[in-house]
Design a protein around this motif. Structure first.
Motif, mmCIF file in Angstrom:
data_model
loop_
_atom_site.group_PDB
_atom_site.id
_atom_site.type_symbol
_atom_site.label_atom_id
_atom_site.label_comp_id
_atom_site.label_asym_id
_atom_site.label_seq_id
_atom_site.Cartn_x
_atom_site.Cartn_y
_atom_site.Cartn_z
ATOM 1 N N TRP A 102 0.948 -1.403 -0.047
ATOM 2 C CA TRP A 102 -0.288 0.004 -0.274
ATOM 3 C C TRP A 102 0.866 1.315 0.324
ATOM 4 C CZ3 TRP A 102 -5.049 -0.192 -0.706
ATOM 5 C CH2 TRP A 102 -6.083 0.521 -0.880
ATOM 6 N N THR A 103 1.411 1.784 -0.429
ATOM 7 C CA THR A 103 1.912 2.599 -0.982
ATOM 8 C C THR A 103 2.085 3.616 -2.262
ATOM 9 O OG1 THR A 103 3.581 1.622 -3.116
ATOM 10 C CG2 THR A 103 4.586 1.305 -0.587
ATOM 11 N N GLY A 104 2.172 4.629 -2.286
ATOM 12 C CA GLY A 104 1.860 5.455 -3.044
ATOM 13 C C GLY A 104 0.302 6.254 -3.296
ATOM 14 N N ASP A 105 -0.024 6.334 -3.943
ATOM 15 C CA ASP A 105 -1.666 6.595 -4.369
ATOM 16 C C ASP A 105 -2.382 5.829 -4.727
ATOM 17 O OD1 ASP A 105 -0.713 6.275 -6.886
ATOM 18 O OD2 ASP A 105 -1.520 7.602 -7.149
ATOM 19 N N VAL A 106 -1.429 4.201 -4.132
ATOM 20 C CA VAL A 106 -2.456 3.149 -4.718
ATOM 21 C C VAL A 106 -4.033 3.050 -3.833
ATOM 22 C CG1 VAL A 106 -2.937 0.755 -3.933
ATOM 23 C CG2 VAL A 106 -0.431 1.710 -4.909
ATOM 24 N N ASN A 107 -4.534 2.977 -5.005
ATOM 25 C CA ASN A 107 -6.320 2.808 -3.849
ATOM 26 C C ASN A 107 -7.459 1.524 -4.114
ATOM 27 O OD1 ASN A 107 -7.215 2.640 -6.451
ATOM 28 N ND2 ASN A 107 -7.967 4.707 -6.127
ATOM 29 N N LEU A 108 -6.437 0.217 -4.464
ATOM 30 C CA LEU A 108 -6.667 -0.868 -4.865
ATOM 31 C C LEU A 108 -5.621 -1.523 -4.975
ATOM 32 C CD1 LEU A 108 -9.350 -2.626 -5.763
ATOM 33 C CD2 LEU A 108 -8.564 -1.845 -8.302
ATOM 34 N N LEU A 109 -5.716 -2.431 -4.397
ATOM 35 C CA LEU A 109 -4.619 -4.539 -5.158
ATOM 36 C C LEU A 109 -5.106 -4.927 -5.359
ATOM 37 C CD1 LEU A 109 -2.911 -3.749 -1.112
ATOM 38 C CD2 LEU A 109 -1.672 -3.061 -3.944
#
Length: 206
Positions: A102-109
């Motif tokens: 969960w790094t940067g501007d991630v909003n979905l994995l």
């Protein structure tokens, strides 16, 4: 400060699976379940193990409404939301792997799901899955529902090196699927995914 991970789920008459499920999701910072009308000990057993359980009523029934209601139960201080069905078992270490990804501007994995297994337990079919998200998403579809960006939001996809195992309960009734798929196709006639599921269900029903 590391973000908090919440597991959320919908449940109905899942007492046979509660122990295994709670063992698997215990790495979460919080566990939130929307019970949709259990008549067995599902609610009691989940609460005994530390889950926060709220009874909800969805009428007429549709899975996206139930999942959105379950998501709404998660307090606002949880940044990462992970929906785990009662027949899914994440492998150990999943919460750390989510937080690491969960790094940067991630909003979905995206991660790996072992959808089915051979008789000896080895993977038979693996698929990519995307059920780890923040609050930029809503559930859509009366059945075989998917996460879609809320109005004004966009997907910023990351990859998580974790695996979850799906152990389907073959004893669960499927009677509600056909009418819900008929509704899904009526709501989204250009959705080839729903058309496929509808055709498959018609085949199952003969």
């Amino acid at each position: 400060m590391r973000p908090k991970v919440a597991v959320y789920a919908i449940a109905k008459n899942e007492e046979a699976h509660v122990g295994r499920w709670m063992d698997a999701v215990s790495e979460a910072d919080g566990i939130f379940v929307a019970d949709t009308g259990s008549s067995d000990r599902t609610v009691e057993m989940l609460r005994e193990r530390g889950a926060s359980v709220t009874s909800i009523s969805i009428d007429p029934w549709r899975f996206d409404a139930a999942r959105n209601a379950a998501m709404a139960l998660v307090p606002g201080d949880y940044e990462i939301l992970y929906v785990v069905d009662m027949d899914e078992v994440p492998e150990d270490g999943w919460a750390r792997k989510i937080k690491d990804a969960w790094t940067g501007d991630v909003n979905l994995l995206e991660y790996t799901e072992v959808f089915s297994h051979r008789p000896d337990g080895a993977p038979a079919m693996t698929l990519p899955k995307r059920n780890i998200h923040n609050r930029d998403f809503v559930w859509r579809g009366p059945v075989h529902e998917t996460l879609v960006p809320a109005p004004g939001k966009e997907v910023r996809l990351g990859r998580c090196q974790m695996t979850v195992h799906h152990w389907q309960d073959e004893g669960k009734p499927r009677g509600q699927y056909l009418p819900l798929l008929e509704l899904a196709v009526a709501e989204a006639p250009a959705d080839d995914r729903m058309a496929y599921y509808y055709g498959r269900e018609l085949f199952y029903e003969g």
